[in-house]
Design a protein around this motif. Structure first.
Motif, mmCIF file in Angstrom:
data_model
loop_
_atom_site.group_PDB
_atom_site.id
_atom_site.type_symbol
_atom_site.label_atom_id
_atom_site.label_comp_id
_atom_site.label_asym_id
_atom_site.label_seq_id
_atom_site.Cartn_x
_atom_site.Cartn_y
_atom_site.Cartn_z
ATOM 1 N N THR A 634 -2.956 -35.567 -39.309
ATOM 2 C CA THR A 634 -2.264 -34.676 -38.388
ATOM 3 C C THR A 634 -3.231 -34.378 -37.242
ATOM 4 N N ASN A 635 -2.882 -33.438 -36.347
ATOM 5 C CA ASN A 635 -3.768 -33.190 -35.203
ATOM 6 C C ASN A 635 -5.077 -32.559 -35.664
ATOM 7 N N PHE A 636 -6.137 -32.799 -34.887
ATOM 8 C CA PHE A 636 -7.491 -32.437 -35.286
ATOM 9 C C PHE A 636 -7.643 -30.934 -35.520
ATOM 10 N N ASP A 637 -7.026 -30.112 -34.663
ATOM 11 C CA ASP A 637 -7.219 -28.662 -34.772
ATOM 12 C C ASP A 637 -6.646 -28.067 -36.043
ATOM 13 N N SER A 638 -5.932 -28.871 -36.832
ATOM 14 C CA SER A 638 -5.405 -28.369 -38.101
ATOM 15 C C SER A 638 -6.515 -28.044 -39.092
ATOM 16 N N ILE A 639 -7.734 -28.551 -38.856
ATOM 17 C CA ILE A 639 -8.829 -28.170 -39.755
ATOM 18 C C ILE A 639 -9.177 -26.690 -39.584
ATOM 19 N N TYR A 640 -8.678 -26.059 -38.524
ATOM 20 C CA TYR A 640 -8.915 -24.628 -38.301
ATOM 21 C C TYR A 640 -7.705 -23.782 -38.676
ATOM 22 N N PRO A 658 -7.448 -34.823 -52.510
ATOM 23 C CA PRO A 658 -6.844 -36.158 -52.435
ATOM 24 C C PRO A 658 -5.329 -36.196 -52.589
ATOM 25 N N SER A 659 -4.754 -35.307 -53.404
ATOM 26 C CA SER A 659 -3.304 -35.369 -53.600
ATOM 27 C C SER A 659 -2.529 -35.020 -52.338
ATOM 28 N N TRP A 660 -3.239 -34.528 -51.311
ATOM 29 C CA TRP A 660 -2.547 -34.189 -50.064
ATOM 30 C C TRP A 660 -2.014 -35.424 -49.353
ATOM 31 N N ILE A 661 -2.486 -36.599 -49.704
ATOM 32 C CA ILE A 661 -1.896 -37.785 -49.079
ATOM 33 C C ILE A 661 -0.423 -37.910 -49.465
ATOM 34 N N LEU A 662 -0.016 -37.308 -50.600
ATOM 35 C CA LEU A 662 1.400 -37.294 -50.954
ATOM 36 C C LEU A 662 2.177 -36.365 -50.030
ATOM 37 N N ARG A 663 1.524 -35.304 -49.551
ATOM 38 C CA ARG A 663 2.178 -34.430 -48.576
ATOM 39 C C ARG A 663 2.375 -35.162 -47.250
ATOM 40 N N TRP A 664 1.311 -35.855 -46.826
ATOM 41 C CA TRP A 664 1.419 -36.551 -45.545
ATOM 42 C C TRP A 664 2.344 -37.754 -45.634
ATOM 43 N N GLY A 665 2.394 -38.375 -46.797
ATOM 44 C CA GLY A 665 3.246 -39.541 -46.972
ATOM 45 C C GLY A 665 2.439 -40.826 -47.005
ATOM 46 N N TYR A 666 2.994 -41.821 -47.682
ATOM 47 C CA TYR A 666 2.308 -43.101 -47.806
ATOM 48 C C TYR A 666 2.140 -43.764 -46.447
ATOM 49 N N GLN A 667 3.173 -43.659 -45.591
ATOM 50 C CA GLN A 667 3.103 -44.345 -44.306
ATOM 51 C C GLN A 667 1.989 -43.782 -43.439
ATOM 52 N N LYS A 668 1.876 -42.446 -43.388
ATOM 53 C CA LYS A 668 0.804 -41.850 -42.592
ATOM 54 C C LYS A 668 -0.559 -42.213 -43.152
ATOM 55 N N THR A 669 -0.644 -42.337 -44.468
ATOM 56 C CA THR A 669 -1.916 -42.728 -45.077
ATOM 57 C C THR A 669 -2.288 -44.154 -44.676
ATOM 58 N N PHE A 670 -1.322 -45.073 -44.768
ATOM 59 C CA PHE A 670 -1.582 -46.448 -44.345
ATOM 60 C C PHE A 670 -1.924 -46.508 -42.862
ATOM 61 N N ASP A 671 -1.181 -45.742 -42.054
ATOM 62 C CA ASP A 671 -1.443 -45.745 -40.611
ATOM 63 C C ASP A 671 -2.826 -45.202 -40.304
ATOM 64 N N LYS A 672 -3.222 -44.145 -41.012
ATOM 65 C CA LYS A 672 -4.552 -43.567 -40.786
ATOM 66 C C LYS A 672 -5.644 -44.577 -41.105
ATOM 67 N N ILE A 673 -5.526 -45.248 -42.245
ATOM 68 C CA ILE A 673 -6.538 -46.232 -42.633
ATOM 69 C C ILE A 673 -6.542 -47.402 -41.651
ATOM 70 N N GLY A 674 -5.354 -47.867 -41.284
ATOM 71 C CA GLY A 674 -5.272 -48.970 -40.327
ATOM 72 C C GLY A 674 -5.880 -48.618 -38.984
ATOM 73 N N ASN A 675 -5.668 -47.380 -38.545
ATOM 74 C CA ASN A 675 -6.237 -46.949 -37.258
ATOM 75 C C ASN A 675 -7.757 -46.952 -37.294
ATOM 76 N N GLN A 676 -8.337 -46.649 -38.452
ATOM 77 C CA GLN A 676 -9.806 -46.622 -38.544
ATOM 78 C C GLN A 676 -10.391 -48.032 -38.453
ATOM 79 N N PHE A 677 -9.743 -48.991 -39.113
ATOM 80 C CA PHE A 677 -10.220 -50.372 -39.002
ATOM 81 C C PHE A 677 -10.001 -50.913 -37.590
ATOM 82 N N GLU A 678 -8.911 -50.502 -36.956
ATOM 83 C CA GLU A 678 -8.678 -50.912 -35.575
ATOM 84 C C GLU A 678 -9.755 -50.349 -34.655
#
Length: 940
Positions: A634-640, A658-678
């Protein structure tokens, strides 16, 4: 008998090997065709990891996303079931299902909620298209319903399903006129164009026609088994295991045809990649020998080609300005203009002098090159001049910049000041809300960032006071040591010229310059990393226990400097295990490595672990262990955000884990990981169609912030291109060192991509020295190739070409240095001045025990010398004031350089505009550039 049979199998000839795998392919194709005549059932469900290959997900809000038929990332409903919101048009691809058969479709859907804000339509009509033909229309329901439809016999193997929403039962709408809604009573601000809630789609065979497997499957299977043939081409011993692998793959594919036919085509991509890598690994020696032979043959004809290319390139680059100059000065000279005659005469004379003295100039350059390579003192002297000049310039910038930087940069200064004061590793501010600190105290043990950087700063604070420039003196020392280390490595593996150029590429690298002018922990980490790598590699090459010990001790310091360096150390250890496995007495070698390398590193790092166990009850603790499950999802400022329910605060039912990836969803998790490799690819590799999916942006050795339509100029990536060329041209020892670098950093990249986040350049700066060495090696090789042209008379041209390329490679760093040292309106320096004025006002006009709420508690505490608490990222001003009251904050600063964003921007809306509210009295304001004014309010 078994042994004889085994020996026969392991002694397959190449002909037997090819015939055997070809037979497996023919049998597999026959069985595949037979199984395609049987009925099948497939299901694509949103509740799991099974729908990603069959649809396209996007969070974009424009019409283009609807035209492409994309869906939104998966979410959880009130019952814990997972679904996806579709758009006005959604496309689902079911590949390789089978042609000449009809199917029964079951669509598991929910229509619009009952509280949609759209009043003209309560539920849309769903037009179902299969391969662009309408097969049915129905009205959606607000309850979860399974809709049954039948398809005609397919004319192709793939089933392309589209759900298009309309306000009409009869008329199929155009894509730009589909029916969606953008808000409900419960979520009025959700502006996404919602369609349906998709839970799943299933397809079951109705009637079976004569099916042939799709050609896409046939050629993929042939390619996979062909790669297995190649994998066993050079390695006779590998043929029997590869034969078994081919049987397992065929059995796997045949089972998929019957039980999960839609997964057959996606599975081939992974299989092809895995088998292809195995084939490359088995043929690695052949490929290496072939590449070395090609490189040797190329070098025989390379010099003159490169020389003529250099002449053509220089003419092409210089022709436009020369033509413009000729058009300007020649007409004036014909008119007997004295100034023009002098200019034209000087130009012509320069050409004659260059041609006449070309040989003398060539010999002079040859002597200079030989002296640099043979006289060590000369090289070190030139290095001292280069580093000294740049450090003097950097010192002038450091003295000018009157701030430390944001977040951890200022945090290092705060902790160093407290160390000098005898208070230890403590800070007087609260930055996040995973818990409330007891009794409203803002003084706490430093827990977020590593501990060693303040130690380097503290002596200079003790000598000169807590001044921003004093915090950066260690940077000058670290850069001096790093420059000497890089030069030493280059002299050992390349030559002195490579060392001098590599040092320049490091010093004037834009990311490294940022480490120079800010008080960050990354610069010392780079120094320790390069030193540990070099000593470890040299210890293996020279069988030196002393160097092995030195590497271990430095690794311990490296982990103190940056805790995540433990991952890098693990990568080094894996490389060491692999290298020692190849020696005769490997177990003795392992014992030596454990005693001289692992144990010293552990002993140096042990006090850090003991401190964490004492303070936090864990060997390693940081609030970033919570941030890791927020950043990138999610957006960066959410850490605050507020994550605690203490004192009646609106927390989030538990801390991020770690279980919060279920809150964000599988797609957002895959997208997040893919964005880091990109992001990793974009940092390390240049942009080029020739690189295919590996085409990056060359940002680590260049600059992708400038360009046209988001595409960087090629010359801004020249450093990345030179690094890539240097890697391809590396000799055996150079390649061996780079293999250690890759082995050590690969686990770190995995850690960043899967756990933390890689889309921040400073995490990759430890690679800059090694990329600079490769780039410098390529540049010197180009110079030498041109110099050898025309019977060793090409040195003047070689110098011009190499100098020109070096200037281009250094330009992004020089531009960054100029921007950071600028003080004009719009510069970073000008942006910081209103904040510093506000901090000075707080220091002079508030009690020493005052607590201030702000978005930037780190730099406020350092400059204003007042305790601070973070402005929580919530949209309710009453909650913000509740937090301020708990921590006894009597002032609040808004509109700092790291501005209030996201939910906090809503909660502080009127305060950000300078308006007074009940309980908030405006005390001071400081105008800055870009219409930003910093306001200080007293909380009453």
């Amino acid at each position: 008998m078994i042994q004889h049979w085994w020996q026969r199998r392991t002694a397959w000839s190449l002909r037997q090997w090819i015939i055997t795998i070809a037979s497996v392919l023919l049998i597999a194709l026959g069985l595949l065709t037979a199984l395609y005549q049987l009925p099948t059932q497939v299901r694509i469900a949103s509740d799991g990891l099974g729908d990603q290959p069959f649809l396209v997900s996007s969070e974009a809000l424009g019409q283009a996303a609807t035209d492409l038929g994309t869906v939104f990332p998966d979410e959880l409903d009130a019952n814990g079931n997972r679904f996806r919101w579709t758009r006005g048009s959604t496309q689902i691809q079911i590949p390789a299902l089978g042609a000449n058969s009809s199917y029964s479709l079951a669509l598991d859907l929910v229509g619009w909620p009952d509280d949609v804000l759209r009043s003209d339509l309560r539920q849309p009509f769903v037009h179902v298209l299969v391969n662009q033909q309408v097969i049915g229309v129905f009205e959606a329901s607000s309850q979860r319903t399974i809709y049954q439809l039948s398809t005609p016999a397919l004319s192709q193997s793939n089933l392309e399903l589209e759900l298009r929403l309309s306000d009409s039962l009869q008329q199929l709408p155009a894509l730009e006129n589909t029916a969606t809604f953008t808000g409900t009573t419960l979520y009025p601000s959700d502006r996404r164009p919602h369609g349906l809630r998709l839970y799943g789609v299933s397809a079951t065979t109705n009637t079976v026609g004569l099916n042939l497997p799709a050609w896409s499957l046939i050629w993929r299977m042939a390619v996979a088994l062909g790669l297995i043939v190649l994998a066993g081409w050079q390695s006779v011993r590998a043929r029997w295991p590869l034969f078994l692998l081919s049987l397992v793959l065929v059995a796997f594919w045949l089972n998929l045809v019957y039980f999960a036919r839609h997964w057959l085509q996606p599975s081939f991509e992974l299989v092809l990649l895995s088998v292809g890598l195995q084939a490359l690994w088995n043929a690695r020696q052949l490929l290496i020998d072939g590449w070395l032979h090609f490189r040797e043959r190329l070098s025989q004809h390379f010099d003159y080609g490169l020389g003529f290319a250099a002449i053509i390139g220089l003419l092409a680059l210089s022709w436009p300005p020369l033509k413009q100059a000729a058009n300007t000065w020649l007409p004036k000279a014909r008119m007997y203009d004295p100034g023009a005659i002098i200019v034209v005469s000087l130009a012509v004379a320069s050409l004659f002098i260059a041609a006449f003295y070309w040989g003398d100039f060539n010999r002079m350059l040859d002597r200079l090159n030989r002296r640099l390579r043979t006289r060590q003192g000369l090289g070190w002297a030139v290095l001292g001049v280069l580093v000294g000049v740049w450090l003097l310039y950097s010192w002038s910038v450091i003295r000018q910049i009157n701030y430390l930087g944001n977040a951890d940069y200022s945090d290092n200064g705060v902790v160093a000041r407290n160390l000098v004061a005898g208070r230890g590793w403590v800070v007087d501010y609260v930055t996040q809300f995973f818990k409330l600190y007891p009794n409203g105290s803002v003084t706490r043990v430093q827990e977020t960032w590593p501990m060693l950087q303040p130690v380097w700063i503290a002596p200079f604070f003790a000598l000169f006071g807590p001044e921003p420039w004093a915090a950066k003196i260690p940077n000058l020392i670290f850069f001096s040591l790093l420059s000497m280390l890089i030069y030493r490595i280059a002299r050992q593996l390349w030559d002195a010229r490579v060392g001098l150029i590599a040092v320049l590429l490091v010093l004037i690298n834009r990311h490294m310059f940022r480490l120079m002018i800010y008080s960050t922990s990354d610069l010392a980490f780079v120094l320790f990393y390069v030193a540990a790598i070099w000593l470890l590699w040299r210890s293996i090459m020279t069988h030196s226990k002393e160097r092995l010990l030195g590497s271990g001790l430095i690794i311990g310091l490296m982990c103190w400097q940056k805790t995540s360096a433990v991952i890098v150390a693990i990568g080094m250890g894996l490389w060491l295990i692999w290298r020692l496995w190849q020696v005769d007495d490997r177990w003795k070698a392992y014992r030596t490595a454990a005693l001289w390398w692992v144990l010293p590193a552990v002993l140096v790092f042990a006090p850090y672990i003991a401190r964490n166990l004492h303070e936090f009850g864990k060997p390693a603790f940081s609030t970033e262990s919570y941030d890791a499950w927020i950043i990138g999802y999610t957006n960066f400022d959410s850490i605050y955000n507020i994550y605690t329910n203490e004192q009646g605060l609106p927390g989030s039912n538990g801390l991020p884990e770690p279980s919060w990836i279920l809150r964000w969803g599988y797609q957002k998790t895959f997208d997040k990981i893919g964005n880091q490799f990109e992001a990793t690819r974009n940092y390390l590799l240049p942009a080029s169609p020739a690189l295919g999916v590996l085409s990056g942006r060359g940002n680590l050795m260049g600059n992708n912030d400038q360009g046209v339509n988001g595409k960087p100029y090629v010359w801004l990536m020249l450093g990345a291109w030179l690094s890539l060329i240097g890697l391809l041209a590396a000799r055996r020892q150079q390649a061996s060192l780079m293999a250690l670098v890759a082995a050590s950093f690969a686990p770190y990249i995995m850690f960043l991509a899967f756990y933390w986040h890689a889309d921040e350049e400073r995490y990759f700066v430890p690679l800059v020295p090694f990329l600079a060495l490769l780039a410098a090696g390529a540049l010197v090789a180009i110079h030498d190739a041109i110099a050898r042209c025309w019977n060793q008379r090409g040195r003047p041209l070689a110098l011009v070409v190499a100098g020109y390329l070096l200037v281009l490679a250094l330009t992004p760093g020089w531009v960054e240095a100029a921007n950071k040292s600028a003080t004009v309106v719009g510069s970073e320096y000008a942006e910081w001045q209103p904040d510093l004025q506000a901090f000075e006002w707080l220091r002079q006009n508030t009690p020493a025990e005052a607590v201030v709420m702000t978005r930037v508690p780190w730099q406020l505490n350092f400059h204003a010398e007042r305790a601070a608490v973070m402005n929580p990222n919530v949209a309710d001003l009453n909650v913000i004031k509740q937090v301020a009251t708990y921590y006894k904050a009597s002032f609040i600063v808004v509109n700092a350089v790291q501005n209030n964003k996201d939910q906090a921007q809503i909660g502080l809306g009127r305060l950000l505009r300078g308006e007074e509210l009940a309980g908030f009295k405006l005390r001071a304001s400081f105008a800055g550039p870009k219409n930003r004014t910093v306001y200080i309010y007293e909380i009453q």
